[in-house]
Design a protein around this motif. Structure first.
Motif, PDB file in Angstrom:
ATOM      1  N   ASP A 191      -3.274  -3.463 -13.865  1.00  0.00           N
ATOM      2  CA  ASP A 191      -2.610  -4.685 -13.386  1.00  0.00           C
ATOM      3  C   ASP A 191      -1.095  -4.501 -13.305  1.00  0.00           C
ATOM      4  OD1 ASP A 191      -2.015  -7.228 -12.592  1.00  0.00           O
ATOM      5  OD2 ASP A 191      -2.381  -8.163 -14.534  1.00  0.00           O
ATOM      6  N   GLU A 192      -0.482  -4.062 -14.399  1.00  0.00           N
ATOM      7  CA  GLU A 192       0.972  -3.880 -14.432  1.00  0.00           C
ATOM      8  C   GLU A 192       1.436  -2.777 -13.475  1.00  0.00           C
ATOM      9  OE1 GLU A 192       4.862  -4.664 -15.408  1.00  0.00           O
ATOM     10  OE2 GLU A 192       3.051  -5.807 -15.902  1.00  0.00           O
ATOM     11  N   PHE A 229      -0.030  -4.048  -1.099  1.00  0.00           N
ATOM     12  CA  PHE A 229      -0.314  -5.415  -1.530  1.00  0.00           C
ATOM     13  C   PHE A 229      -1.800  -5.733  -1.394  1.00  0.00           C
ATOM     14  CE2 PHE A 229      -0.913  -9.895  -0.301  1.00  0.00           C
ATOM     15  CZ  PHE A 229      -0.501 -10.515  -1.477  1.00  0.00           C
ATOM     16  N   GLN A 248      -3.620  -4.619  -4.419  1.00  0.00           N
ATOM     17  CA  GLN A 248      -3.414  -5.561  -5.518  1.00  0.00           C
ATOM     18  C   GLN A 248      -4.222  -6.836  -5.307  1.00  0.00           C
ATOM     19  OE1 GLN A 248       0.325  -7.649  -5.763  1.00  0.00           O
ATOM     20  NE2 GLN A 248       0.396  -7.431  -8.001  1.00  0.00           N
ATOM     21  N   ARG A 249      -4.221  -7.317  -4.090  1.00  0.00           N
ATOM     22  CA  ARG A 249      -4.971  -8.544  -3.779  1.00  0.00           C
ATOM     23  C   ARG A 249      -6.461  -8.343  -4.056  1.00  0.00           C
ATOM     24  NH1 ARG A 249      -7.885 -10.367   0.535  1.00  0.00           N
ATOM     25  NH2 ARG A 249      -7.875 -12.623   0.909  1.00  0.00           N
ATOM     26  N   THR A 286      -8.080   1.512  -1.284  1.00  0.00           N
ATOM     27  CA  THR A 286      -7.387   2.555  -2.041  1.00  0.00           C
ATOM     28  C   THR A 286      -7.441   3.886  -1.304  1.00  0.00           C
ATOM     29  OG1 THR A 286      -7.943   1.460  -4.132  1.00  0.00           O
ATOM     30  CG2 THR A 286      -7.309   3.780  -4.235  1.00  0.00           C
ATOM     31  N   LEU A 339       0.099  -1.871 -10.769  1.00  0.00           N
ATOM     32  CA  LEU A 339      -0.045  -2.403  -9.415  1.00  0.00           C
ATOM     33  C   LEU A 339       1.155  -3.268  -9.037  1.00  0.00           C
ATOM     34  CD1 LEU A 339      -3.794  -3.368  -8.845  1.00  0.00           C
ATOM     35  CD2 LEU A 339      -2.321  -2.153  -7.248  1.00  0.00           C
ATOM     36  N   GLN A 340       1.578  -4.124  -9.949  1.00  0.00           N
ATOM     37  CA  GLN A 340       2.731  -4.982  -9.674  1.00  0.00           C
ATOM     38  C   GLN A 340       3.997  -4.153  -9.448  1.00  0.00           C
ATOM     39  OE1 GLN A 340       3.215  -8.097 -12.573  1.00  0.00           O
ATOM     40  NE2 GLN A 340       1.060  -8.647 -12.578  1.00  0.00           N
ATOM     41  N   PHE A 377      -7.790  -6.216  -6.108  1.00  0.00           N
ATOM     42  CA  PHE A 377      -7.939  -6.121  -7.569  1.00  0.00           C
ATOM     43  C   PHE A 377      -8.050  -7.524  -8.184  1.00  0.00           C
ATOM     44  CE2 PHE A 377      -5.485  -6.604 -11.515  1.00  0.00           C
ATOM     45  CZ  PHE A 377      -6.276  -5.882 -12.400  1.00  0.00           C
ATOM     46  N   VAL A 415       3.869  -2.494  -5.992  1.00  0.00           N
ATOM     47  CA  VAL A 415       4.150  -3.427  -4.899  1.00  0.00           C
ATOM     48  C   VAL A 415       5.658  -3.677  -4.779  1.00  0.00           C
ATOM     49  CG1 VAL A 415       3.882  -5.807  -4.128  1.00  0.00           C
ATOM     50  CG2 VAL A 415       1.895  -4.551  -4.979  1.00  0.00           C
TER      51      VAL A 415
END
Length: 221
Positions: free
Chosen positions: A153-154, A55, A58-59, A96, A156-157, A61, A160
């Motif tokens: 983006d996708e 997470f 992602q945060r 990362t 990463l989601q 990013f 998570v």
């Protein structure tokens, strides 16, 4: 049969009994230490927050995207805004690498989405570093970072979400394993206590018989 057993036990020397007791203590100590060490390792693994680690990538990013969007929205990109984006990017790279190479996170390779994401991010980071190495224009640097990172983006989601599910199953399995180890350790402790008490009683009774036999012999003399 009982008489033979008693005669056999009476012929066992104190040294032999002590050797058996010492051997049991050593075996008990080895097994107990091994189980305790496993419990400590499992506890560490259980405490490791895999979902939090992914997470955070992602945060970071999203922080990069937000600062790039803000810097572009102001028209002329200031040095402060440019340095802020670079700082957020460096944090993104470090997080990362932490998940990819850090101790305790190797188990995340079992999640296909995370494994693929880390390979993709490593490739993206290498491409970004190569492109901006000799680039002095701030707007161009931000455009390169945005263009390279936007497609993740996708993934990463998905990573998570999959990591959250994986952690739930992993922790449930890990808790069950820890409970089993605790039960084994409890059984080992109680059985060890019973054996040690039994041996202690046997040693005491053996010495009492030897003392009584010696006393009878002296009286006979």
């Amino acid at each position: 049969l009982m008489g033979r057993t008693r005669r056999l036990l009476s012929n066992i020397s104190n040294g032999a009994i002590s050797s058996v007791l010492a051997l049991f203590v050593v075996i008990y100590g080895v097994f107990s230490t091994a189980i305790v060490q496993r419990l400590e390792d499992d506890k560490f693994a259980y405490r490791e927050n895999f979902a939090w680690a992914v997470f955070q990538i992602q945060r970071q990013f999203l922080e990069i995207e937000r600062y790039i969007e803000y810097a572009r929205g102001t028209g002329e990109i200031s040095i402060k805004e440019f340095e802020q984006v670079l700082l957020e990017y460096e944090i993104f790279v470090s997080r990362t690498l932490l998940v990819k190479q850090g101790d305790g996170f190797q188990i995340l390779a079992q999640v296909p989405e995370v494994a693929e994401l880390l390979v993709t991010l490593e490739d993206k980071i290498a491409r970004i570093d190569a492109k901006i190495e000799n680039e002095s224009d701030a707007s161009m640097v931000l455009a390169i970072i945005h263009a390279e990172l936007e497609p993740v983006d996708e993934p990463l989601q998905q990573a998570v979400v999959r990591t959250t599910n994986f952690v739930s199953v992993y922790n449930a399995t890990n808790i069950a394993s820890v409970k089993t180890d605790i039960q084994i350790l409890s059984y080992l402790f109680f059985s060890g206590m019973i054996v040690m008490i039994g041996l202690a009683i046997f040693v005491i009774r053996h010495r009492q018989r030897a003392f009584a036999a010696d006393l009878d012999a002296r009286r006979a003399r």
